[in-house]
Design a protein around this motif. Structure first.
Motif, PDB file in Angstrom:
ATOM      1  N   ILE A   6       0.798  -1.217   0.000  1.00 13.05           N
ATOM      2  CA  ILE A   6       0.000   0.000   0.000  1.00 13.05           C
ATOM      3  C   ILE A   6       0.833   1.269   0.000  1.00 13.05           C
ATOM      4  N   ASP A   7       2.149   1.133  -0.015  1.00 13.18           N
ATOM      5  CA  ASP A   7       2.988   2.330   0.028  1.00 13.18           C
ATOM      6  C   ASP A   7       2.635   3.336  -1.055  1.00 13.18           C
ATOM      7  N   ASN A   8       2.358   2.822  -2.232  1.00 15.95           N
ATOM      8  CA  ASN A   8       2.055   3.708  -3.350  1.00 15.95           C
ATOM      9  C   ASN A   8       0.603   4.140  -3.392  1.00 15.95           C
ATOM     10  N   LEU A   9      -0.214   3.431  -2.652  1.00 12.96           N
ATOM     11  CA  LEU A   9      -1.650   3.639  -2.764  1.00 12.96           C
ATOM     12  C   LEU A   9      -2.155   4.592  -1.686  1.00 12.96           C
ATOM     13  N   PHE A  10      -1.563   4.477  -0.519  1.00 13.64           N
ATOM     14  CA  PHE A  10      -2.051   5.234   0.630  1.00 13.64           C
ATOM     15  C   PHE A  10      -2.144   6.743   0.402  1.00 13.64           C
ATOM     16  N   PRO A  11      -1.153   7.333  -0.273  1.00 13.81           N
ATOM     17  CA  PRO A  11      -1.200   8.795  -0.416  1.00 13.81           C
ATOM     18  C   PRO A  11      -2.436   9.318  -1.133  1.00 13.81           C
TER      19      PRO A  11
ATOM     20  N   PRO B  44      -7.254   8.321   5.724  1.00 14.03           N
ATOM     21  CA  PRO B  44      -6.022   7.549   5.930  1.00 14.03           C
ATOM     22  C   PRO B  44      -5.169   7.993   7.119  1.00 14.03           C
ATOM     23  N   ARG B  45      -4.988   9.302   7.295  1.00 14.42           N
ATOM     24  CA  ARG B  45      -4.104   9.726   8.380  1.00 14.42           C
ATOM     25  C   ARG B  45      -4.624   9.302   9.744  1.00 14.42           C
ATOM     26  N   ARG B  46      -5.919   9.419   9.896  1.00 18.10           N
ATOM     27  CA  ARG B  46      -6.483   9.047  11.186  1.00 18.10           C
ATOM     28  C   ARG B  46      -6.399   7.534  11.393  1.00 18.10           C
ATOM     29  N   VAL B  47      -6.635   6.790  10.301  1.00 20.41           N
ATOM     30  CA  VAL B  47      -6.504   5.340  10.411  1.00 20.41           C
ATOM     31  C   VAL B  47      -5.090   4.968  10.818  1.00 20.41           C
TER      32      VAL B  47
ATOM     33  N   PRO C 134       8.897  20.205  16.333  1.00 23.54           N
ATOM     34  CA  PRO C 134       8.698  21.570  16.815  1.00 23.54           C
ATOM     35  C   PRO C 134       7.225  22.008  16.754  1.00 23.54           C
ATOM     36  N   ASN C 135       6.596  21.779  15.641  1.00 26.00           N
ATOM     37  CA  ASN C 135       5.176  22.141  15.585  1.00 26.00           C
ATOM     38  C   ASN C 135       4.384  20.926  15.096  1.00 26.00           C
ATOM     39  N   LYS C 136       3.144  20.991  15.347  1.00 28.70           N
ATOM     40  CA  LYS C 136       2.317  19.833  15.023  1.00 28.70           C
ATOM     41  C   LYS C 136       2.338  19.570  13.514  1.00 28.70           C
ATOM     42  N   VAL C 137       2.681  18.351  13.138  1.00 26.16           N
ATOM     43  CA  VAL C 137       2.733  18.028  11.705  1.00 26.16           C
ATOM     44  C   VAL C 137       1.671  16.989  11.361  1.00 26.16           C
ATOM     45  N   GLU C 138       1.296  17.021  10.118  1.00 22.24           N
ATOM     46  CA  GLU C 138       0.411  15.984   9.620  1.00 22.24           C
ATOM     47  C   GLU C 138       1.195  14.687   9.491  1.00 22.24           C
ATOM     48  N   ILE C 139       0.516  13.585   9.646  1.00 21.67           N
ATOM     49  CA  ILE C 139       1.190  12.299   9.475  1.00 21.67           C
ATOM     50  C   ILE C 139       1.601  12.155   8.002  1.00 21.67           C
ATOM     51  N   PRO C 140       2.878  11.920   7.729  1.00 21.67           N
ATOM     52  CA  PRO C 140       3.291  11.826   6.336  1.00 21.67           C
ATOM     53  C   PRO C 140       2.856  10.501   5.719  1.00 21.67           C
ATOM     54  N   LEU C 141       2.412  10.568   4.464  1.00 18.47           N
ATOM     55  CA  LEU C 141       1.982   9.349   3.782  1.00 18.47           C
ATOM     56  C   LEU C 141       2.866   9.021   2.590  1.00 18.47           C
ATOM     57  N   ASN C 142       3.440  10.033   1.968  1.00 21.74           N
ATOM     58  CA  ASN C 142       4.322   9.739   0.844  1.00 21.74           C
ATOM     59  C   ASN C 142       5.731  10.245   1.137  1.00 21.74           C
TER      60      ASN C 142
END
Lengths: 213, 290, 589
Positions: free
Chosen positions: C201-206, C225-228, C259-267
């Motif tokens: 799913i590496d390529n699919l998740f983003p 996806p990020r929350r999952v 340092p600051n809140k970041v979004e969960i990286p997907l790609n």
């Protein structure tokens, strides 16, 4: 060839084609399930593979064996259709000819009769072997008709002559059939039955399969 | 590449007609003209390679015909004594030779037919009335290369197992048959199993919910009508000729054949015209594309 | 309104417990939904239930609505054309022998006119660049092209919903990537709703809108996806299903504060951005350990690990192979296989990996050149498609088969089974074991079989028909079967093809154990991650030759594109790290 003989040959061929087409019509009308169609296609492909002299299988004519097995396990309609379509598809692969029709009749009847006597054939291995052996000759006799066309007259002697000429081949064919039917009946019956029970007669009830006993 | 485009049904009728005529004619002139024309057609269709296959099939069969005919038919009057009082007749011998010539023509006609009409076209004609049967044929044609690939793989594995499990006995013929059947069994069960997914895929794409149509579509065009016109006219004349004995020689009871009588009459010409249209069309295409 | 709606849906195959339980799921038009879960979690059953024609036989409760209509009342024609279903194996879906007929097949089923059929085929073939291939035989196409043709055959019907059951599991990474890009285009540019199951799913998740994780027929997680991701990370099993980038993120997050809140990286791009945020903290980790010195060490280590197994078991010298003179697959290959190593062969489609493997194992004979090995070397081979090895009714018979045919008279070479048996630790003991077998006493052999069955966890499958087992199980059965011949070298052709991440972990674990006990393993694979993580030596085939032959570390850290996701992400910081384990070690997380 005089007109009368030619005329009767033409009539004979038309009857043969007519019988085959009639069977096809019945098959079409029976609304076969998709699984059934794919099954027949695979069986046809297998028997063709069994009859092509490829490097992978040295010198064994397995087409008749597969067709007889089909008749026994899947019933007469499936046996007949598989038998009839095998030479037709083979013809599309290697080239069609008027002999294709005779092969269709020969193999078709082989599958049909195997289906008719399926109970007996399934029970007794001697009957099975004898059946396979006999069909080696019957098949030869039917396809030999293509030779008879070119003889001056169809008399007892001419028929005998042609049949004697082909006897060695028919013998080999018959013996191969008998051997295969003795040695591998169980194995192939198991494989075919698994498919029949799982997919063709599947329990959802809508199975309008052709092989009701 | 197939270039000439005529409605496949017209092809089928034409070749069928020619096959019947090949049985009917037995005058050597007609036969030889026939043979030359069919050979020319085959050359133009570019299937000289198949010529070899045809010959391979033809030689044993023709020998059989030539040998068997005099053996089983002792109806002629010109006797040739072979052994003591046993004789064969010249008539039967000639009949055999002419018949094997017919056979050759027929074989070549079928070779040419197989080239002229692709199986897609044949199935197109067939599928209107027999949709399921045509579907089976299409699938079988698709499965053959697949199964043959699988068979070679299974064959490799079976040889591998034999070498690595250490039973390298000298093989008898029965062993070989056994091995073959076992390999076939693996391919059969494997393919049957996978084929049920094919069935699912067909259902998922809506097979069988309504009457099928075809990607291919052939309509009779001007050239087809012209073709039909030419062949029906010439066939009519040929049939009249045959009824009057043109194109046929008398073999039994006594061989009757003279050089002059059967040539140069309208029947012979119409016969030639019957043979020519396809050759003409193929030739024309050749000129355009080369 | 939702396009597909599951309402308290449960499903059960005859005489079994629920495969799907209490499913509630909405899919809006234009959404891209990914279904994940171990095999047997009900993903495929869920998809198949949306498609009336192939609905599995069994009892169901609750309702599925398609566009507001109960799926059971959906018109046949509508169901066939608006809902497309793509299966896993591209090969099995073909019904005709050329591409054109195959694409036209579904249109012919719908009874469209010839003109309409031609229009649609023309459009689709042009869109996918298939027009050059229209008259080719399907058996000549590559796996990716095959799956593309299958997709085309669905798209000509102008579907609104595509159901894809592991569409790329049989494809190589490049073809899989291309295929997924096409899906993305279809989703973004044509707003086709897509529901797909997939393991890689590496390529699919983003680019998905919603991820659904299934476990034992229940929906475990269902969200954006990020929350999952943040949910699934807490679960020991499901964390293995997340993209590598995301996993690195979570690992780092546990140790370093961003340092600051970041979004969960997907790609990869997001992953790198995240790393750059942590830049300062990462740099505090002793540099020496990260760079130069490490590299040297690594190089030394790698040298050692290659030399460690000095005994050459098998060697191929100047091997050439090709089916046609114009198309030679292998051009003068030199390769050594050393005792006890785990060697992987990588390379794109058609570079001859499988051919080389078959030549090494003796399945194919090279046209030129030689494969040299000791006379009493026993080999085991497992085909890409494990089905090829099965011809019995049950798994047990499958595994018993060998003992039935056990050679009575051949004195067997010292192979690997001996190592497995704890009673026989030395070679001497092993050969005595073998002698005892050959003299007819099979109990030791039986014992070893039991151990293998235990090792691979097959005991529950013994009564099943091999065809009824899942792909991962079949793979294990075939490997066990090959091991029973007591081989010195085991050849595996694509052992991870189409199996889920957990089974893959399990399989890798077993192989590793066997290798530690002395088995030499040679495998071909498309799975870069798998090769990087578990093998000791990688061979890269290209253009008929061996391009690279080195440790996975040096092979992949040198590559920019053909490398693992982990390496692609951390390249700027840890150029030598190619697996998650490496990263953990280096960043001490």
């Amino acid at each position: 060839m005089d007109y009368l003989t030619l005329g009767s040959w033409i009539v004979a061929f038309i009857v043969m084609i007519g019988v085959i087409l009639a069977f096809f019509r019945i098959f079409e009308k029976s609304k076969p399930r998709v699984e059934h169609l794919v099954l027949i296609a695979i069986l046809v492909a297998i028997s063709i593979l069994g009859s092509l002299p490829t490097a992978a299988i040295p010198g064994v004519q397995a087409a008749s064996f597969i067709i007889i097995m089909t008749g026994i396990v899947f019933g007469r309609e499936t046996g007949f259709i598989t038998g009839v379509l095998t030479p037709l598809v083979l013809g599309l692969f290697l080239g069609l000819g008027y002999w294709t029709i005779l092969q269709m009749i020969g193999w078709g009847l082989m599958g049909l009769t195997a289906g008719i006597f399926r109970v007996k054939l399934g029970e007794n291995s001697y009957i099975r072997a004898g059946f396979g052996f006999a069909w080696g000759f019957f098949y030869g006799w039917i396809t030999n008709i293509s030779m008879l066309l070119f003889l001056s007259s169809v008399t007892l002697t001419s028929v005998l002559g042609v049949y004697i000429a082909s006897a060695p081949f028919d013998l080999l064919h018959g013996v191969t059939n008998a051997v295969l039917l003795i040695l591998f009946f169980g194995l192939f019956e198991r494989i075919f039955k698994r498919i029949r029970d799982r997919y063709i007669n599947s329990p959802d009830g809508e199975a309008k399969s052709l092989n009701k006993q | 590449m197939k270039l000439t485009i005529i409605h496949p049904a017209v092809y089928v009728i034409y070749y069928l007609l020619l096959v019947i005529l090949a049985f009917l004619y037995n005058d050597p002139y007609y036969m030889i003209s026939f043979l030359i024309c069919v050979s020319a057609l085959i050359m133009l269709q570019g299937i000289s390679r198949e010529f070899k296959n045809v010959i391979q099939f033809f030689i044993p069969m023709s020998l059989l015909i030539i040998i068997l005919n005099p053996l089983v038919a002792q109806v002629g009057t010109t006797r040739i004594y072979v052994l003591g009082s046993y004789f064969i007749t010249l008539e039967a011998l000639v009949y055999g030779i002419l018949m094997s010539l017919s056979l050759l023509i027929i074989l070549l006609l079928f070779a040419s037919y197989n080239r002229a009409v692709s199986y897609q076209e044949m199935l197109y004609l067939f599928s209107k009335r027999f949709p399921h049967i045509s579907m089976i044929i299409v699938m079988a044609l698709r499965f053959i290369p697949l199964l043959s690939y699988r068979l070679t793989e299974v064959n490799k594995i079976s040889r591998f197992n034999q070498e690595n499990q250490g039973n390298q006995k000298i093989e008898s013929r029965v062993d070989k048959i056994k091995k073959t059947a076992q390999m076939l069994a693996v391919v059969v069960s494997w393919s049957l199993e996978e084929s049920m997914l094919t069935a699912k895929s067909m259902k998922a794409r809506g097979y069988g919910i309504m009457k099928r149509t075809s990607y291919l579509s052939y309509k009779l065009r001007k050239i087809d009508y012209l073709f039909i016109l030419v062949i029906s006219a010439t066939t009519l004349i040929c049939t009249m000729g045959l009824a009057n004995g043109f194109g046929r020689i008398e073999i039994y009871p006594t061989l009757h054949f003279s050089v002059h009588e059967s040539m140069f009459n309208p029947y012979y010409f119409s016969f030639l015209i019957l043979l020519l249209p396809l050759i003409y069309l193929e030739f024309k295409e050749r000129l355009i594309w080369h | 309104m939702a396009l597909v709606e599951f309402e308290n849906f449960s499903f059960r195959y005859p005489k079994q417990k629920n495969t799907l339980s209490n499913i509630n799921l909405d899919v809006s038009p234009g959404e891209f939904v990914l279904l994940c879960g171990p095999s047997g979690s009900g993903k495929t059953t869920l998809l198949a239930n949306i498609k009336n024609e192939i609905k599995p036989v069994g009892d169901s409760e609750g309702t599925i609505y398609y566009d507001g209509v109960d799926i059971r009342n959906l018109e046949e024609k509508r169901s066939a054309s608006e809902i497309g279903f793509l299966f896993q194996n591209p090969e099995d879906q073909f019904v005709s022998d050329n591409v054109l007929q195959e694409i036209a097949f579904s249109l012919e089923n719908m009874g469209l006119s010839t003109g309409e059929i031609r229009n649609r085929v023309a459009e689709m073939a042009a869109f996918f660049g298939l027009d050059k291939h229209l008259y080719r035989n399907v058996s000549e196409l590559s796996g990716g092209q095959k799956q593309l043709v299958n997709l085309c055959s669905l798209l000509v019907l102008k579907p609104k919903l595509l159901l894809l059951d592991e569409p790329t599991s049989q494809l190589d990474p490049i073809a899989a990537y291309d295929f997924l890009s096409i899906l993305r285009r279809l989703n973004e540019e044509f707003s086709i709703t897509i529901m797909a199951t997939e393991h890689k799913i590496d390529n699919l998740f983003p680019f998905i809108d919603k991820a659904v994780f299934l476990e034992d027929g229940f929906i475990k997680y269902k969200d954006e996806p990020r929350r999952v991701c943040s949910e699934a990370w807490k679960n020991d099993i499901f964390r293995n299903y997340l993209p590598s980038v995301t996993r690195i993120h979570f690992l780092l997050q546990s140790k370093y504060q961003s340092p600051n809140k970041v979004e969960i990286p997907l790609n990869i791009r997001e992953g790198r951005r995240y790393l750059s945020l942590l830049n300062n903290q990462l740099e505090e980790i002793p540099r020496a350990q990260l760079n130069g010195g490490l590299k040297l060490n690594e190089a030394l280590n790698s040298q050692n690990s290659l030399d460690k197994h000095s005994k050459v078991l098998m060697e191929c010298k100047d091997v050439w192979f090709g089916y046609l003179k114009e198309h030679i697959v292998l051009e003068g290959i030199f390769l050594q296989v050393k005792q006890g190593e785990f060697l992987s062969m990588l390379g794109g489609n058609g570079t001859g990996k499988t051919t080389l493997l078959q030549i090494l194992s003796g399945l194919l004979k090279p046209q030129k050149g030689k494969v040299i090995h000791g006379k009493d070397l026993t080999l085991g081979y497992v085909h890409q498609n494990p089905l090829i090895h099965f011809h019995q009714e049950t798994v047990e018979e499958e595994l018993m088969e060998l003992s039935a045919e056990f050679p009575e008279d051949k004195s067997r070479s010292t192979g690997f089974l001996g190592f497995l048996s704890e009673h026989s630790s030395s070679k001497k003991a092993t050969s005595s074991v073998n002698r005892r077998i050959s003299s007819g006493d099979r109990s030791v052999f039986e014992h070893e079989r039991e151990e293998l069955i235990d090792l691979f966890g097959l005991s529950e499958l013994l009564g099943k028909h091999p065809y009824d087992c899942s792909g991962g199980e079949q793979q294990k059965i075939a490997i066990t079967k090959a091991l029973l011949t007591n081989p010195d070298i085991l050849f595996l052709d694509e052992p991870t093809k189409g199996i889920d991440p957990m089974s893959k972990l399990h399989l890798a674990d077993k192989l590793k154990k066997l290798q530690e006990k002395g088995l030499t393993i040679v495998m071909t694979t498309h799975d870069i991650e798998f090769a990087a993580e578990y093998t000791e030596r990688c061979v890269l085939l290209f253009d008929g030759g061996l391009q690279v032959d080195d440790t996975p570390k040096s092979v992949f850290s040198n590559n920019n594109f053909y490398t693992t996701f982990v390496n692609r992400m951390v390249k700027d910081y840890l150029p030598d790290c190619i697996t998650l384990e490496d990263v953990k070690e280096q960043w001490m997380i």
